[in-house]
Each structure stands twice: as structure tokens, then as C-alpha cells.
Design a protein around this motif. Structure first.
Motif, PDB file in Angstrom:
ATOM      1  N   ASP A   1      35.619  78.873  26.701  1.00 23.89           N
ATOM      2  CA  ASP A   1      35.957  80.020  27.532  1.00 23.89           C
ATOM      3  C   ASP A   1      36.023  79.586  28.992  1.00 23.89           C
ATOM      4  OD1 ASP A   1      36.460  82.457  28.547  1.00 23.89           O
ATOM      5  OD2 ASP A   1      34.407  83.197  28.355  1.00 23.89           O
ATOM      6  N   ASP A   2      37.257  79.482  29.510  1.00 18.81           N
ATOM      7  CA  ASP A   2      37.399  78.986  30.875  1.00 18.81           C
ATOM      8  C   ASP A   2      36.849  79.970  31.899  1.00 18.81           C
ATOM      9  OD1 ASP A   2      39.828  80.151  29.628  1.00 18.81           O
ATOM     10  OD2 ASP A   2      40.548  80.211  31.693  1.00 18.81           O
ATOM     11  N   ARG A   3      36.876  81.283  31.555  1.00 19.86           N
ATOM     12  CA  ARG A   3      36.383  82.253  32.546  1.00 19.86           C
ATOM     13  C   ARG A   3      34.875  82.116  32.746  1.00 19.86           C
ATOM     14  NH1 ARG A   3      38.962  87.515  30.229  1.00 19.86           N
ATOM     15  NH2 ARG A   3      38.210  86.374  28.426  1.00 19.86           N
ATOM     16  N   THR A   4      34.157  81.829  31.657  1.00 26.10           N
ATOM     17  CA  THR A   4      32.719  81.593  31.802  1.00 26.10           C
ATOM     18  C   THR A   4      32.481  80.389  32.709  1.00 26.10           C
ATOM     19  OG1 THR A   4      32.442  82.372  29.557  1.00 26.10           O
ATOM     20  CG2 THR A   4      30.577  81.218  30.535  1.00 26.10           C
TER      21      THR A   4
ATOM     22  N   VAL B   1      34.474  79.251  35.083  1.00 23.84           N
ATOM     23  CA  VAL B   1      34.778  79.619  36.465  1.00 23.84           C
ATOM     24  C   VAL B   1      33.569  80.322  37.087  1.00 23.84           C
ATOM     25  CG1 VAL B   1      36.248  81.037  37.961  1.00 23.84           C
ATOM     26  CG2 VAL B   1      37.253  79.832  36.020  1.00 23.84           C
ATOM     27  N   ARG B   2      32.995  81.257  36.336  1.00 21.93           N
ATOM     28  CA  ARG B   2      31.856  82.017  36.841  1.00 21.93           C
ATOM     29  C   ARG B   2      30.665  81.097  37.097  1.00 21.93           C
ATOM     30  NH1 ARG B   2      32.621  85.935  33.265  1.00 21.93           N
ATOM     31  NH2 ARG B   2      31.071  85.060  31.858  1.00 21.93           N
ATOM     32  N   GLU B   3      30.402  80.208  36.158  1.00 21.41           N
ATOM     33  CA  GLU B   3      29.224  79.346  36.276  1.00 21.41           C
ATOM     34  C   GLU B   3      29.388  78.283  37.366  1.00 21.41           C
ATOM     35  OE1 GLU B   3      26.298  79.244  34.714  1.00 21.41           O
ATOM     36  OE2 GLU B   3      26.628  80.948  33.364  1.00 21.41           O
TER      37      GLU B   3
ATOM     38  N   PRO C   1      37.925  76.946  40.568  1.00 18.25           N
ATOM     39  CA  PRO C   1      38.956  77.226  39.565  1.00 18.25           C
ATOM     40  C   PRO C   1      38.863  76.267  38.371  1.00 18.25           C
ATOM     41  CG  PRO C   1      39.924  77.008  41.753  1.00 18.25           C
ATOM     42  CD  PRO C   1      38.506  76.607  41.870  1.00 18.25           C
TER      43      PRO C   1
ATOM     44  N   GLN D   1      49.823  75.406  36.395  1.00 17.59           N
ATOM     45  CA  GLN D   1      48.662  76.161  36.838  1.00 17.59           C
ATOM     46  C   GLN D   1      47.674  75.264  37.582  1.00 17.59           C
ATOM     47  OE1 GLN D   1      50.352  76.477  34.060  1.00 17.59           O
ATOM     48  NE2 GLN D   1      49.895  78.359  32.925  1.00 17.59           N
TER      49      GLN D   1
ATOM     50  N   CYS E   1      36.026  78.071  47.363  1.00 18.27           N
ATOM     51  CA  CYS E   1      35.090  77.751  46.283  1.00 18.27           C
ATOM     52  C   CYS E   1      33.664  78.121  46.678  1.00 18.27           C
ATOM     53  CB  CYS E   1      35.137  76.257  45.979  1.00 18.27           C
ATOM     54  SG  CYS E   1      36.760  75.693  45.495  1.00 18.27           S
TER      55      CYS E   1
ATOM     56  N   ALA F   1      29.688  78.545  27.380  1.00 20.32           N
ATOM     57  CA  ALA F   1      31.159  78.529  27.431  1.00 20.32           C
ATOM     58  C   ALA F   1      31.808  78.118  26.112  1.00 20.32           C
ATOM     59  CB  ALA F   1      31.631  77.594  28.545  1.00 20.32           C
TER      60      ALA F   1
END
Lengths: 280, 477
Positions: free
Chosen positions: A161-164, A166-168, A172, A186, A201, B46
Motif C-alpha cells: 500500500d503506497d499510501r501507507t 507516504v503517510r509513514e 512521495p 509519475q 517533504c 504497508a
């Protein structure tokens, strides 16, 4: 040139992406005709070279790191009107400078201060690859993570999960399969956003040290920050000093680190010339 | 840096020293553990793995096969035998073309052109017979095998096989006190020792890297294969009936190559127990998943990065060597050329170790590139024996296609079976070519270790050839 313009230029220099020209020159990177420098880091076997070749095509040049028998490659690409120089760092598992490869990679991030560091990760080995990403984030805050080999991860039945991430991580994270040129646009977009400051960042820094160590680090970080205002990685420098890292002690003594915090007058002149060249 | 800043810096450093002594010694481990723990926590959040493990079994099966205790070694030998066979047999044809173009076509044109221009004979002799011809030899012999071997090697690397080779050979090298990755640099050395020395960069520990550099010369590089093949055909293949000749001489050459590998282990073992003592460093070897190699990319990078680099270094050395060879055989002192004087000087030592003065001089003149040893030996033999009808004059290197003429020439020069055997041994065990020596200096940055790397094999070579000659003479009486 009139005095007011001079002032404006000098003040603009610290913010200018190429204000670190002198240090980059020492590391063998010339900044003629380039707007931004991008360092390419990553573990071995992550497809880093594939990313490098896909981004630069055949516009590349191979050689050695100055004073080291570690080979390196440089190339360039253009994106949305900006010219980027891509420097391929040696593939390493960590940045603890245990080998010439690791030392070359670390020195480039530390003294070369690339505008963006693109870290290539293997999506099938996230945990081990994160070790390097976290260490890079301690040194520089302008990072883009390319989560490569997504095709293999899918094949192995892994969901990343790339969004996790990013959050952690606070930077990007772009999923990609460089071998099939998936996600490279991208990646370029993310690199340009970080380079131009559109994306700011907020990198994760390691927090879970023992409390005794935390106090020592805090004490030393404050002192370093006051001696070298503007240094982006005072905490990391403090940790290296506590670890007795001779290279960093030497760098502080010689003022190599000081140059990073403030721009000396002689450097301003070189930077200005380079800046003018870039603008032209 | 201002003075106040300097005091500030010293204050920071002394604070750091004090804090460090308070914190104790396991700080490094604590820091590494903090990073690992954070990475593990983030990865846990993740990455999800729905359902059962879907790892493809092809990788596993392949790995089980190529790293198996029973099949690992035979497969490895088979694969590399095929690679060498492709290199040796595949290189013959383009080598022939290049020799035809550079030596048979361009060379006479240059010679005539120079003569036609009315240039003094010594000038075009030096430039064309000496420098041009030596370079042409080196290029035509070296370029095709490198252009085949390096891409093949890089393809195997790209496919992911090389880490498995290192895995298979690790215990052997570890027993010798060397690094498991030396398996790879030794193999690279079979292509070219200079490239093998550059490849030692993959070894992190300086001690083990030095061992790998010092012993790389025992991997029989392709510049020496032609010498081995020619001498084996002439002296060993001729001992048996003609239909067995090819096989026996091929076995003799492989025997010499295997002896080189044995020497690599013996010398590494000896070094790691004497001057280069130390712990064998542990390294974590990743067996990456097999990936389809990218063929065009591999061709491009292996030719640019490896072939051209090594070839360039060789050309840089072949030019002065060609000049030197020509000069020694054309400058007379007291009626005889320098070369003839030197051969007379070296003859006693040469014959003592079962070689001769011509071979020793050829090895000194051909330090820049092993591939010109045979042409130089032939040229010098003609010079000494005064044979007429072969070659093109003093100081002009040449090659002979006719085996009978060749063996006749060598017998006239006083060659025996012992000379042939010892030449094969000496060709394996002597100083690296100057390209490799220069590369060793570049890579180690140490004049001391470069000297050791150059002289140790020569001493060993003399010892081995002397012993063989001694035993030979005892048996033969």
C-alpha cells in the motif's frame, strides 16, 4: 550590476537549487546547463539501473567517484522545461559507510546535497529496503521513493500500500515497474514537484531510541544547530559524532559541513555565475 | 571559518566525546536496531499478503538445481566450458578478419606508402613495422574474444546466475582465507586479468580484495590462450597419433588452466596465513530472483564499460612495446643487434630452467601484451637462427600458418619437448601484462603491492620451470 540587485541575488542564492555548486564540483559533478541534481539511491537488485537507463536513455556517462575505485554513472533528462542531472549512486544496503560503496553514496548525499534523492525500492522486499530509505531520510529531506518491481510483487501475491508508505515516510512514494516503463511518468512528476518546492517533504525521523541516548542526541543537536544555522540534518550529524564517525568529525573540523549551512562570499560569486548560466 | 566558529566546533566535538563515553559501546547496535525496528513496523503496516504464498516455483526449482551439492558444480563447469568454447571458437573468425584487414591489407599499403613518400627507413620501420604492427596484433587477437566473453558474462550476471556461483564456491575460497566473491573476479580474469582486477571492486574488505588482485594473474587470460593452444598443438599433440592430437592438446591446455585455479587457492591460502593475515569477513549474499536478461542493454554496456576500456589500456601499452621490439632488433652494437646480445645474455638462465634466451627476451619485450609473445618469439628465432625465407625482416613480427614450417623453425632454434612444456607453464606463471600492472596500481594505489603483484608470479614461474627441468633431466638422463 547595481547594489540592490546584488543583494537580491545573494539572498536568493540560499534558496536557489544550485547554491551548492562548490561541493558538487569536488564530487565531480559539473552544474553547467543543469537546473537540478537528482541522486539515485537504492539497494542492489532493485532495478535501479533499469530506472536510470529508462530515465536517461543513452545520454549517460560512466566514470569513477573522485579518489575512489567505485564506478559511477551520470545522465540527464528534461521534464517540463527543467533540465535534471541524474547521478547514479552505488547500490547499498545501508549508509553506515562500512564499504567504499556506502561511503561514496553517503558522501554524495551529505556534501553534494542533491536537490532530490530518488530512492528505488524493491516492492517484494519492503522491510529490508526501508532500512536504506530511513537512513537516507535522516540525511536529506528532499526524497522521492520509487516503489519498483510492483509487477513481481503482484506475481508473488503481495499487496504493497503506497499510501501507507507516504503517510509513514512523509515523502512521495510512486509505485512502478521500470522494466515495463510503468509509473515512470509519475516518478518524474514527483521528482519535479519536490525539486521545485511544490511538494514539501515532512520526512520521518527515527524516534525509538533509548531515553538516555535521546537526551544526549537532543543536547548535541542543539549545539550543532546553533553553530551551523541552516544545516538540514543536525540530528543525524549529532548521531554520527556520538558514534565516533571520523569522517564526519574531520568534515566539521575542515568546515566542509559549515559550507552546507551558510554560503561564504567567495562561493556566492561562483554560485552566481552558475545561476546566471542556468537562467540563460 | 571564523575563530569563534572554530572554538564552537571544538566544543561540540569534546561534548560528543564525553557523551559517547557515558553512553557506552553498544551505541552503534542501538542505532542500527532503531532503524531496523522502524522499518519492520512500517513494512508490517504497508505490506499485506492475502491468501497463501503465491511464489512461483520455477525460481525455487532452478535454485535447488544450480546450488545443489551434487549438480551445482557439474552444471557450473558445463556452463563455463560452453562459454569458453563459444569465446575461443567464435573469436577465431573475426580475429582472422581483423588480422586480414589490419596486418595483411592495411600494413603493406602503409609500408609502400611510407616508402613511396621517401621517408627514412628507420622512421617507417619504427612507426609501421614496430608500433603499428604490435597494436594491430593486440587489437585483432584481443578484441573479438573480449567482445564475446564480456557480453556473455554480463548476460549471466543479468540473469542472476553469478551470485549462485559465488554461493557454490564460497566454502572453497573461505578455506583459502579469501572472499567468496573472488569466484567471480577469477572468472572475469579468464577473459582478461585487467578486467578481473577491476572486478575486485565488488569485494568490500581491503585484505580480501588485495588477495583477489594478487592472485587474479593465475586465471589464464585470453591473451595467453593462443600461446597455450599453439605450443600444445606443436609439442604435445604431435606425441600421439594424429586423430587424438586435437583432443590431447585441448586437454593439455585445460590442464594448464586448472593448474592456474589450483595456484589461485594455494597462493591465496599462503598469503592469508602470512603477510595478509586476518579474519575472513562474513558477507550476506542475496540470491536475487532470476530475471530475463535485457540483451541489447547488456551488449551496449558490456562493450562500452568493459571491452573498450580494457582494449584502450592495451593499445596504450602496445604502441611503445612495438617501438621497443623494433629498436632492439635493429640497433646494432658491434655488428650484432641489441636483441642478439640480450639473447646471448639470457640463454644460460633460460636453458637452466628449461626455456631459452629467445623466450625470456620475448617475455620481457612483450610485457605490454601477452598476445604478442608468439609473434615476437618467432621473429627473434628467425633473427638468431638466420633462417631465410620466412618473415619480413629484422624486427617485423609475424605469424605462421604452416605447422611443419613452424616446427622446423623452432627445432632449428634448439627447442625440445621440455621447452614446449615449460613455455606453457611459464606462460601461465609469469608477471601480469603491463596493462594489468597499471590497473593494479590504479586500483590499489600502492606501489608496494603493485611490485609484489608483478614479481611474485615471476619468481614462482622460475621455481616451477626449474623444478620441471630438474625432474625432466633426471628422468631423461
Amino acid at each position: 550590476m547595481t547594489t540592490p540587485t546584488m543583494g537580491a541575488t545573494a539572498a536568493g542564492c540560499a534558496a536557489c537549487p544550485v547554491h551548492n555548486v562548490a561541493n558538487l564540483l569536488k564530487l565531480g559533478v559539473t552544474m553547467d546547463n543543469w537546473n537540478f541534481v537528482v541522486g539515485l539511491a537504492g539497494n542492489p537488485n532493485t532495478g535501479k539501473s533499469t530506472v536510470f537507463n529508462a530515465l536517461t536513455g543513452l545520454r549517460q556517462h560512466t566514470g569513477n567517484w573522485p579518489g575512489k575505485t567505485v564506478s559511477r554513472a551520470e545522465g540527464g533528462f528534461e521534464y517540463h522545461g527543467h533540465r535534471y542531472k541524474l547521478v547514479d549512486l552505488p547500490g547499498t544496503y545501508s549508509l553506515l559507510a562500512a564499504s567504499p560503496d556506502e561511503e561514496a553514496a553517503r558522501d554524495f548525499l551529505l556534501f553534494g546535497r542533491p536537490d532530490v534523492t530518488l530512492v528505488v525500492m524493491d516492492a517484494t522486499r519492503v522491510e529490508r529496503n526501508l532500512n536504506l530509505v530511513l537512513q537516507v531520510l535522516e540525511i536529506t529531506d528532499r526524497v522521492v521513493v520509487c516503489l519498483n518491481l510492483m509487477d513481481e510483487a503482484r506475481r508473488h501475491g503481495l499487496q504493497v500500500d503506497d499510501r501507507t508508505l507516504v503517510r509513514e515516510l512523509g515523502v512521495p512514494v510512486v509505485p512502478a515497474s521500470a522494466r515495463y516503463r510503468e509509473g515512470l511518468d509519475q516518478v518524474l512528476q514527483a521528482v519535479s514537484e519536490v525539486a521545485t518546492g511544490q511538494f514539501v517533504c515532512k520526512p520521518r525521523r527515527i524516534q525509538n531510541e533509548p531515553s538516555e541516548l535521546k537526551r544526549a542526541v537532543a543536547d548535541l543537536t542543539t549545539r550543532i544547530a546553533s553553530a551551523f544555522p541552516g544545516l538540514p540534518n543536525a540530528r543525524w550529524v549529532a548521531l554520527r559524532l556520538l558514534d565516533g564517525d571520523e569522517r564526519i568529525i574531520q568534515a566539521i573540523r575542515k568546515g566542509e559541513l559549515g559550507e552546507l549551512g551558510s554560503v561564504s562570499p567567495s562561493e556566492t560569486a561562483t554560485t552566481e555565475a552558475a545561476r546566471l548560466q542556468v537562467v540563460r | 571559518m571564523s575563530a569563534s566558529n572554530a572554538t564552537q566546533v571544538e566544543e561540540i566535538l569534546s561534548t560528543a566525546r564525553n557523551l559517547r563515553s557515558e553512553l557506552g559501546t553498544d551505541l552503534h547496535e542501538q542505532l542500527v536496531e532503531a532503524v531496523f525496528a522502524t522499518a519492520a513496523r512500517i513494512a508490517d503496516r504497508a505490506v499485506t499478503r492475502p491468501g497463501e504464498k503465491a511464489r512461483p516455483t520455477l525460481d525455487r526449482t532452478l535454485d535447488r538445481l544450480v546450488t545443489s551439492r551434487i549438480w551445482g558444480f557439474p552444471l557450473m563447469f558445463l556452463l563455463f566450458a560452453v562459454m569458453f568454447w563459444l569465446t575461443i571458437s567464435g573469436a577465431n573468425v573475426p580475429s582472422g578478419w581483423l588480422a586480414w584487414l589490419l596486418v595483411d591489407t592495411i600494413y603493406p599499403v602503409l609500408r609502400e606508402g611510407a616508402a613511396g613518400l621517401g621517408l627514412p627507413w628507420w622512421l617507417w620501420g619504427l612507426a609501421i613495422d614496430g608500433m603499428y604492427l604490435a597494436t594491430a596484433w593486440v587489437v585483432s587477437v584481443m578484441l573479438p574474444p573480449m567482445a564475446i566473453f564480456f557480453p556473455l558474462f554480463t548476460l549471466l550476471e543479468d540473469f542472476g546466475y553469478l551470485p549462485r556461483v559465488a554461493f557454490n564456491l564460497d566454502w572453497l575460497f573461505k578455506k583459502a582465507g579469501a572472499h567468496g566473491k573472488q569466484a567471480m573476479t577469477t572468472m572475469m580474469g579468464f577473459g582478461c586479468n585487467a578486467a578481473g582486477v577491476i572486478a575486485t571492486r565488488i569485494i568490500d574488505s581491503p585484505r580480501e580484495r588485495l588477495i583477489a588482485i594478487l592472485t587474479n594473474n593465475f586465471a589464464l587470460c585470453n591473451g595467453r590462450w593462443p600461446t597455450q593452444i599453439l605450443i600444445a598443438t606443436l609439442f604435445i599433440g604431435s606425441l600421439v597419433p594424429a586423430y587424438l592430437g586435437g583432443m590431447v592438446s585441448a586437454l593439455a591446455v585445460v590442464g594448464v588452466a586448472v593448474l592456474g585455479v589450483v595456484l589461485t587457492f594455494v597462493i591465496a591460502w599462503a598469503l592469508s596465513r602470512t603477510v595478509l593475515r586476518g579474519q575472513v569477513s562474513t558477507f550476506s549474499l542475496e540470491l536475487p530472483p532470476y530475471r530475463p536478461p535485457r540483451i541489447l542493454q547488456t551488449l551496449y554496456t558490456s562493450i562500452i564499460d568493459r571491452t573498450i576500456l580494457v582494449l584502450w589500456r592495451a593499445v596504450v601499452w602496445a604502441l611503445p612495446a612495438g617501438a621497443l621490439i623494433w629498436l632492439t632488433s635493429n640497433i646494432p652494437i658491434g655488428g650484432r643487434s641489441i636483441a642478439e646480445h640480450l639473447i646471448t645474455l639470457f640463454n644460460p638462465l633460460g636453458l637452466f630452467v628449461g626455456l631459452n634466451g629467445v623466450i625470456l627476451l620475448a617475455y620481457i619485450l612483450a610485457i605490454p601484451a601477452n598476445e604478442i609473445v608468439i609473434p615476437t618469439v618467432l621473429m627473434l628465432t628467425v633473427l638468431v637462427t638466420g633462417t631465410t625465407g620466412v618473415g619480413q625482416g629484422a624486427g617485423v613480427m609475424f605469424d605462421l600458418q604452416d605447422t611443419n614450417q613452424l616446427i622446423g623453425l623452432l627445432h632449428a632454434g634448439g627447442w625440445t619437448l621440455l621447452t614446449g612444456v615449460n613455455l606453457m607453464l611459464f606462460s601461465l606463471i609469469h608477471n601480469p601484462c603491463s596493462t594489468t600492472i597499471y590497473t593494479i596500481y590504479k586500483e590499489t594505489g600502492s606501489a608496494k603491492w603493485t611490485t609484489v603483484a608483478a614479481l611474485m608470479p615471476v619468481a614462482l614461474g622460475f621455481a616451477v620451470t626449474f623444478l620441471v627441468a630438474l625432474v625432466w633431466r633426471m628422468i631423461a638422463g
